[in-house]
Design an enzyme around this catalytic site. Sequence first.
Site, PDB file in Angstrom:
ATOM      1  N   HIS A  37     -40.773   0.372 -38.304  1.00 46.31           N
ATOM      2  CA  HIS A  37     -40.832   0.539 -36.842  1.00 46.31           C
ATOM      3  C   HIS A  37     -39.455   0.961 -36.304  1.00 46.31           C
ATOM      4  O   HIS A  37     -39.366   1.801 -35.421  1.00 46.31           O
ATOM      5  CB  HIS A  37     -41.214  -0.785 -36.159  1.00 46.31           C
ATOM      6  CG  HIS A  37     -42.615  -1.248 -36.396  1.00 46.31           C
ATOM      7  ND1 HIS A  37     -42.897  -2.410 -37.067  1.00 46.31           N
ATOM      8  CD2 HIS A  37     -43.818  -0.735 -36.040  1.00 46.31           C
ATOM      9  CE1 HIS A  37     -44.216  -2.598 -37.090  1.00 46.31           C
ATOM     10  NE2 HIS A  37     -44.794  -1.594 -36.494  1.00 46.31           N
ATOM     11  N   GLN A  61     -58.848  -2.403 -30.196  1.00 38.95           N
ATOM     12  CA  GLN A  61     -58.814  -1.610 -31.428  1.00 38.95           C
ATOM     13  C   GLN A  61     -59.124  -2.466 -32.659  1.00 38.95           C
ATOM     14  O   GLN A  61     -59.127  -1.959 -33.774  1.00 38.95           O
ATOM     15  CB  GLN A  61     -57.485  -0.870 -31.582  1.00 38.95           C
ATOM     16  CG  GLN A  61     -56.296  -1.733 -31.896  1.00 38.95           C
ATOM     17  CD  GLN A  61     -54.999  -0.942 -31.823  1.00 38.95           C
ATOM     18  OE1 GLN A  61     -54.580  -0.512 -30.750  1.00 38.95           O
ATOM     19  NE2 GLN A  61     -54.359  -0.733 -32.963  1.00 38.95           N
ATOM     20  N   GLU A 148     -46.611   8.352 -39.736  1.00 34.75           N
ATOM     21  CA  GLU A 148     -47.593   9.021 -40.607  1.00 34.75           C
ATOM     22  C   GLU A 148     -48.348   8.038 -41.489  1.00 34.75           C
ATOM     23  O   GLU A 148     -49.300   8.410 -42.158  1.00 34.75           O
ATOM     24  CB  GLU A 148     -46.884  10.080 -41.465  1.00 34.75           C
ATOM     25  CG  GLU A 148     -46.448  11.267 -40.630  1.00 34.75           C
ATOM     26  CD  GLU A 148     -45.539  12.230 -41.357  1.00 34.75           C
ATOM     27  OE1 GLU A 148     -45.391  12.127 -42.596  1.00 34.75           O
ATOM     28  OE2 GLU A 148     -44.953  13.081 -40.665  1.00 34.75           O
TER      29      GLU A 148
HETATM   30  P1  AMP Z   1     -48.304  -0.869 -35.766  1.00 33.85           P
HETATM   31  O1  AMP Z   1     -47.442  -1.893 -35.154  1.00 33.85           O
HETATM   32  O2  AMP Z   1     -48.729  -1.187 -37.154  1.00 33.85           O
HETATM   33  O3  AMP Z   1     -49.431  -0.433 -34.866  1.00 33.85           O
HETATM   34  O4  AMP Z   1     -47.397   0.416 -35.920  1.00 33.85           O
HETATM   35  C1  AMP Z   1     -46.760   0.995 -34.796  1.00 33.85           C
HETATM   36  C2  AMP Z   1     -46.323   2.388 -35.166  1.00 33.85           C
HETATM   37  O5  AMP Z   1     -45.448   2.312 -36.285  1.00 33.85           O
HETATM   38  C3  AMP Z   1     -47.500   3.295 -35.581  1.00 33.85           C
HETATM   39  O6  AMP Z   1     -47.254   4.597 -35.099  1.00 33.85           O
HETATM   40  C4  AMP Z   1     -47.425   3.239 -37.082  1.00 33.85           C
HETATM   41  O7  AMP Z   1     -47.939   4.409 -37.695  1.00 33.85           O
HETATM   42  C5  AMP Z   1     -45.938   3.131 -37.308  1.00 33.85           C
HETATM   43  N1  AMP Z   1     -45.646   2.524 -38.613  1.00 33.85           N
HETATM   44  C6  AMP Z   1     -45.998   1.293 -39.044  1.00 33.85           C
HETATM   45  N2  AMP Z   1     -45.568   1.103 -40.318  1.00 33.85           N
HETATM   46  C7  AMP Z   1     -44.952   2.244 -40.684  1.00 33.85           C
HETATM   47  C8  AMP Z   1     -44.315   2.690 -41.873  1.00 33.85           C
HETATM   48  N3  AMP Z   1     -44.231   1.922 -42.962  1.00 33.85           N
HETATM   49  N4  AMP Z   1     -43.791   3.929 -41.893  1.00 33.85           N
HETATM   50  C9  AMP Z   1     -43.881   4.745 -40.808  1.00 33.85           C
HETATM   51  N5  AMP Z   1     -44.465   4.390 -39.655  1.00 33.85           N
HETATM   52  C10 AMP Z   1     -44.999   3.155 -39.590  1.00 33.85           C
END
Ligand code: AMP
Length: 286
Positions: A37, A61, A148
């Site tokens: 993040h 979601q 991604e």
């Molecule tokens: P989340 O909190 O899991 O909804 O993630 C928030 C944002 O961070 C989303 O756009 C995810 O795709 C991105 N994200 C989460 N983990 C990763 C990772 N390991 N690499 C790249 N982006 C990430």
Amino acid sequence: MRIIESITEMQQQADAWRREEKRIGLVPTLGYLHAGHQKLMEAARKHADVVVMSVFVNPTQFVQGEDFELYPRDLDHDARLGNEVGVDVIFAPQVAEMYPDGYQTHVEVTRITLPLCGRHRPGHFRGVTTVVTKLFNIVKPHIAVFGEKDFQQLAVVRRMVRDLSMDVKILSHPIVRETDGLAMSSRNTLLTPEEREQALLINRSLREAQALVAGGVRSAEEILDRVRSRVSAGKGMNVDYIELRDPESFEEVARISGPALLAMAVRIGKTRLIDNCVLQAAVESP
Ligand code: AMP
């Protein structure tokens, strides 16, 4: 760094920034931040004068029976990590303010939401596009950064922004991995040490697929057979899906001719992890 909970206060702050001609960058998250993040925040900072990170475990979601209640939450931890990378505002609204009684409006992208996570989590993407639309209306960003790792989500948000003429530029960031290759995820903290070890099969199988393609294999069936049997061999691993799809249309791919998205969702015990890579004749390793 400020933490804003109120929608009106966030909108007033966004208006003030816009009057000062500041470019606003938004990174939407579910919170429980990790170093992946933080990379997205740093990317946002390069394209914006002020960076807002939203922390909101969005109930719409999560599908019935999923881990909405169990999803890890720790705003102090998030504030610390946000501060480290110079986030200006954390927008952390309450569910009751985002979805008050009588709420009945949703945003839906129809076609590319059908396969993969859309098929296995019906309603998930409708929840994502609805909350992202709300966040855009509240934070009023010029740019927003998505990872991604959630490849289909990124494509769905891009589609929505194009289709609805939203005035925000979507930027993406490559998958950030632990040194042993596991894609960083807030859900990794839910894994037992043994499950964490099994989870390495996910990235290893992606690398194996890349090696097959580099070695000249072009048949999707052959690649998928290998990857599926590799992952399923792991103790306690249950495959939701492992598929090869066109990275734009999300149609199934039978032969690797152009870029092909190899995407998977796997349950290890109670935890569901996703990962992907884009296969092509010559690729960088994940
Ligand atoms: P989340 O909190 O899991 O909804 O993630 C928030 C944002 O961070 C989303 O756009 C995810 O795709 C991105 N994200 C989460 N983990 C990763 C990772 N390991 N690499 C790249 N982006 C990430």
